[in-house]
Design a protein around this motif. Structure first.
Motif: not given
Length: 169
Positions: A1-19
């Motif tokens: 079963m899936s479990q919701q992640l907290t902000h600290n557990e998120s798996i997203f890579n920080k990236k800045t776009f030329p926007v």
């Protein structure tokens, strides 16, 4: 079963776009707070708020920004006449998010990283000013399938930023 992640557990890579997101006379404080939050989520380089009396009151925008107004570079320019040269002199590919007689569907628009992108979103009441529409290299709209021909500016910005960053990412 899936479990919701907290902000600290998120798996997203920080990236800045030329926007750069240009907010043309967007004045409703909850919208401004939400714009900061969505811009931070999609790695926007900068937000430029254009208009007289744009109030970036932390007390009023923090509820919807969740403190992202402290994370995203931003500035206020009081007039279109002052903001327009900034976009042209810095060689932005200027994209207006507006339904016009010449706009094309966002999903079919092409974006590259050859030039930084300035995405212009318009006022909650009157949309993008004629001066900014004339400046745009490209005008795009979000296809909608109901009777309504508009949506809240924050939702439109979120859809556009998702599409743009997906295509250039």
């Amino acid at each position: 079963m899936s479990q919701q992640l907290t902000h600290n557990e998120s798996i997203f890579n920080k990236k800045t776009f030329p926007v750069t997101l240009v907010c043309d006379n967007i004045v409703f404080q909850p919208n401004i707070g939400s714009i900061f939050r969505i811009a931070e989520a999609f790695g926007v380089s900068e937000i430029i708020f254009v208009g007289e009396g744009i109030a970036l009151t932390p007390r009023k925008i923090n509820r919807t920004s969740r403190s992202t107004h402290n994370m995203v570079k931003h500035r206020v320019i009081e007039s279109t006449q002052d903001a327009a040269p900034l976009l042209t002199q810095n060689d932005y590919h200027i994209v207006a998010l507006e339904i016009t007689d010449t706009s094309t569907p966002l999903k079919s628009a092409q974006f590259t990283t050859d030039k930084p992108i300035a995405l212009i979103a318009g006022s909650e009441v009157s949309g993008i000013s004629p001066e900014f529409l004339q400046l745009a290299n490209q005008t795009v709209h979000i296809e909608m399938f109901g009777d309504n021909s508009s949506m809240n500016v924050v939702q439109a910005i979120g859809i556009a930023l998702y599409d743009i960053t997906s295509k250039i990412g």
